[in-house]
Design an enzyme around this catalytic site. Structure first.
Site, PDB file in Angstrom:
ATOM      1  N   TYR A   1      -5.321   5.787  -7.444  1.00  0.00           N
ATOM      2  CA  TYR A   1      -5.548   5.604  -6.012  1.00  0.00           C
ATOM      3  C   TYR A   1      -6.990   5.189  -5.796  1.00  0.00           C
ATOM      4  O   TYR A   1      -7.906   5.992  -5.917  1.00  0.00           O
ATOM      5  CB  TYR A   1      -5.250   6.887  -5.237  1.00  0.00           C
ATOM      6  CG  TYR A   1      -5.395   6.682  -3.745  1.00  0.00           C
ATOM      7  CD1 TYR A   1      -4.585   5.779  -3.070  1.00  0.00           C
ATOM      8  CD2 TYR A   1      -6.348   7.370  -3.009  1.00  0.00           C
ATOM      9  CE1 TYR A   1      -4.711   5.563  -1.713  1.00  0.00           C
ATOM     10  CE2 TYR A   1      -6.487   7.165  -1.643  1.00  0.00           C
ATOM     11  CZ  TYR A   1      -5.664   6.265  -1.003  1.00  0.00           C
ATOM     12  OH  TYR A   1      -5.794   6.049   0.351  1.00  0.00           O
TER      13      TYR A   1
ATOM     14  N   TYR B   1       0.837  -1.201   0.000  1.00  0.00           N
ATOM     15  CA  TYR B   1       0.000   0.000   0.000  1.00  0.00           C
ATOM     16  C   TYR B   1       0.869   1.248   0.000  1.00  0.00           C
ATOM     17  O   TYR B   1       1.724   1.436   0.876  1.00  0.00           O
ATOM     18  CB  TYR B   1      -0.907  -0.006   1.218  1.00  0.00           C
ATOM     19  CG  TYR B   1      -1.987   1.036   1.180  1.00  0.00           C
ATOM     20  CD1 TYR B   1      -3.202   0.767   0.563  1.00  0.00           C
ATOM     21  CD2 TYR B   1      -1.811   2.275   1.766  1.00  0.00           C
ATOM     22  CE1 TYR B   1      -4.207   1.715   0.535  1.00  0.00           C
ATOM     23  CE2 TYR B   1      -2.824   3.233   1.739  1.00  0.00           C
ATOM     24  CZ  TYR B   1      -4.013   2.941   1.121  1.00  0.00           C
ATOM     25  OH  TYR B   1      -5.006   3.878   1.100  1.00  0.00           O
TER      26      TYR B   1
END
Lengths: 135, 332
Positions: free
Chosen positions: B286, B235
């Protein structure tokens, strides 16, 4: 155009003694009355002994810079007229850490371990924030 | 299954699809930290027979609502009262504070962060779905403006609208599908001691991230360790999170994640641990980490645009917040 008002704390039961003291320009820390552990931010229960009993004690007001950032645009509208501005984490002599701003120091001159002392910035009627200056 | 900060509801999707009865649904907490957890909860529901097929989704449409940290009122309660009044307001500020501390304790540098951003950009260039289409040089990285020192523009993820989903079902049913499956080998969640949501500098060691706790359970659940993993999807809302996760999950010793990235290890082209091979949150899009899970599945299917030799993938969700992680492997 004027900036919208700065965010100010809306204290809960646990945090009110800290903010009440700050309004008097006093820095206090929550301490477990059962095992003596100092904790920050304030909360109902001691994470070490699970006691719900606590008191607030005057802090020494001294600490050292633990980390910092310098915020650049775009930021929240209420901080837009301040950029670039610093936010620091101070490690207090009592061992807990606290977030604040460091005043009277150029952002490029901030350094890890720098000794600082607390001061207070009055942001609105009855609300003062702890801030930091070089010791 | 969805995860928090999701504005599309189960009942809305069920109504639109005409599903007569949706018999399993849930919501895993902590936004970007939750994607792998949502997949894990779905897998548990299938393993117990509660559900046969579960869809985990993420939809982002930023035009239809305010950002959660852009509060309309200036009266700030809860844990925000301990950092927002001083202007520590954006996620980038909160992670920059940790990145600075990592530099202080371990000597990591912005050169290390540049290597992360450049590797992921290189991957994005081969991915037709990636938002970022231009190469990034070291000069491009350093010439970009600061957002929150020590982090610059390309240390930050993109702003994207998008919707993605993962479909989970039983291994038996998956065998009959047209696409080869990816098996959930293990999943874990973790918060660690004394943690707040993101501005988490009050614990004894804030660099001891939630991922370090999730890692122990993940490797136990999957019956393997970091040395068994061919490819990772970490991440990357901000580049320092990649460095911290490399350390948390045991791919590097504490403090060595930056130098590891700078050695070229994360590149699909010849790296020892190809990472975020679709371009990740920094250069693909994103979507709160859901695209990382999907790229992990592509690597196992052999359909990545930066395909590497891959039998096993580890995926993490956001590791500055209460977190989760997955090990996926090729289905037999």
């Amino acid at each position: 155009m004027s900036s919208p008002p700065r965010p100010v704390p809306d204290p809960d039961v646990a945090g009110a003694p800290f903010w009440d003291a700050a309004a008097r320009h006093e820095l206090v820390l929550q301490k477990c009355t059962s095992c003596g552990t100092v904790r920050h931010p304030p909360r109902p229960m001691c994470p070490v002994c699970n006691s719900m009993e606590s008191m607030f004690e005057q802090a020494s007001g001294g600490g050292r810079i633990w980390s910092w950032v310098v915020a650049h645009a775009p930021v929240l509208p209420s901080f837009a007229d301040k950029v670039p501005y610093n936010v620091v984490v101070v490690e207090l002599e009592e061992g807990v850490r606290m977030i604040g701003n460091l005043l009277d120091v150029e952002d490029d001159a901030i350094a890890e371990g720098m000794e600082v002392v607390v001061d207070f910035e009055d942001v609105e009627e009855g609300v003062s924030l702890p801030v930091w200056r070089p010791a | 299954m969805k995860y928090s900060l999701e504005n599309t509801f189960e009942h809305d999707i069920a109504r639109n699809l005409g599903i007569p009865n949706l018999r399993y649904f849930g919501d895993v907490a902590y936004g970007g930290g939750a994607g792998c957890g949502a997949v894990g909860h779905a897998a548990m529901a299938i393993a117990t027979g509660t559900a046969e097929t579960v869809v985990v989704w993420r939809a982002r449409n930023r035009g239809s609502g305010g950002r959660p940290w852009a509060s309309k009122s200036n009266r700030i309660g809860g844990e925000l009262q301990w950092y927002l009044p001083w202007g520590l307001s954006r996620p980038v500020d909160q992670i920059a504070m940790l990145a600075r501390r990592h530099m202080i304790e371990y000597g990591s540098t912005d050169e290390h962060l540049a290597a992360v951003a450049m590797a992921f950009r290189e991957h994005a260039l081969n991915n037709p779905y990636a938002m970022m289409k231009k190469p990034m040089t070291r000069e491009d990285y350093f010439d970009a403006r600061f957002v929150s020192e020590p982090l610059r523009l390309f240390d930050c993820c993109l702003e994207s609208d998008g919707a993605l989903a993962v479909v989970l079902t039983t291994p038996e049913r998956a065998r009959d599908l047209r696409q080869p499956g990816a098996l959930v080998s293990g999943f874990s969640q973790g918060i660690g001691p004394d943690h707040m949501v993101m501005a988490n500098y009050f614990t004894p060691d804030p660099l001891d991230s939630p991922g370090a706790y999730a890692a122990k359970d993940l490797w136990n659940a999957a019956g393997m360790g970091p040395e068994d993993i061919d490819c990772v999807q970490l991440y990357d809302a901000f580049s320092p999170l990649v460095v911290i996760s490399l350390e948390a999950y045991g791919f590097c010793k504490p403090g060595e994640g930056g130098a590891f990235a700078a050695s070229g290890a994360l590149r699909a082209q010849g790296g020892s641990l190809p990472c975020n091979t679709s371009g990740g949150s920094l250069s693909e899009a994103y979507v709160h980490g859901m695209n990382l899970i999907i790229e992990g599945v592509r690597q196992l299917r052999g359909t990545s645009t930066n395909q590497v030799q891959c039998e096993t993938v580890m995926v993490t969700s956001g590791n500055g917040v209460p977190t989760s992680s997955l090990v996926l492997r090729k289905a037999a």
